[in-house]
Design a protein around this motif. Structure first.
Motif, short mmCIF file in Angstrom:
data_model
loop_
_atom_site.label_atom_id
_atom_site.label_comp_id
_atom_site.label_asym_id
_atom_site.label_seq_id
_atom_site.Cartn_x
_atom_site.Cartn_y
_atom_site.Cartn_z
N GLU A 1 23.60 35.36 42.36
CA GLU A 1 24.41 35.37 43.58
C GLU A 1 25.22 34.09 43.73
O GLU A 1 26.39 34.12 44.13
CB GLU A 1 23.51 35.57 44.80
CG GLU A 1 22.95 36.97 44.91
CD GLU A 1 21.87 37.09 45.98
OE1 GLU A 1 21.66 36.12 46.76
OE2 GLU A 1 21.24 38.15 46.05
N GLU A 2 24.61 32.98 43.41
CA GLU A 2 25.31 31.69 43.51
C GLU A 2 26.45 31.63 42.50
O GLU A 2 27.53 31.11 42.81
CB GLU A 2 24.32 30.55 43.28
CG GLU A 2 24.74 29.25 43.86
CD GLU A 2 25.08 29.29 45.34
OE1 GLU A 2 26.08 28.65 45.72
OE2 GLU A 2 24.38 29.96 46.12
N ARG B 1 29.27 33.68 43.91
CA ARG B 1 29.91 32.94 45.00
C ARG B 1 30.84 31.87 44.43
O ARG B 1 31.96 31.68 44.91
CB ARG B 1 28.85 32.30 45.90
CG ARG B 1 29.41 31.64 47.13
CD ARG B 1 28.34 31.11 48.07
NE ARG B 1 27.52 32.21 48.56
CZ ARG B 1 26.21 32.35 48.34
NH1 ARG B 1 25.57 31.44 47.66
NH2 ARG B 1 25.54 33.37 48.82
N GLU C 1 34.87 31.65 45.03
CA GLU C 1 35.51 30.47 45.60
C GLU C 1 36.60 29.95 44.69
O GLU C 1 37.66 29.54 45.17
CB GLU C 1 34.47 29.39 45.88
CG GLU C 1 33.58 29.69 47.06
CD GLU C 1 32.47 28.68 47.25
OE1 GLU C 1 32.41 27.67 46.51
OE2 GLU C 1 31.64 28.90 48.15
#
Length: 84
Positions: A47-48, A51, A55
């Protein structure tokens, strides 16, 4: 309580990620004595990463949009000068 760098250092040996050959997939593995924790670690890592990618794309889109706005203003000024 551990600091962020200490926590990250502890995770280094627990999590691994690698591209699957001839695909666009990334295989994330986590090891922990508690299988549920290993699952949460692997999912959190994935998930990170998603993300992070989102970004980066957002920042690239902002830069591209700003360039296009600046370019359109420059061309409008040039057209005004040509019309005069």
């Amino acid at each position: 309580m551990a600091t962020a760098p200490e926590a990250a250092g502890a995770l280094v040996g627990m999590i691994s990620a690698q591209y699957r050959k001839n695909t666009r997939l990334i295989e994330v593995s986590a090891t922990h004595r508690d299988p549920a924790m290993a699952t949460r670690l692997a999912n959190g890592y994935a998930e990170e990463y998603l993300r992070y990618i989102f970004e980066n794309r957002t920042e690239a889109n902002k830069a591209a949009n700003q360039f296009l706005l600046d370019e359109s203003q420059r061309l409008r000024k040039k057209m005004r000068v040509a019309d005069e």
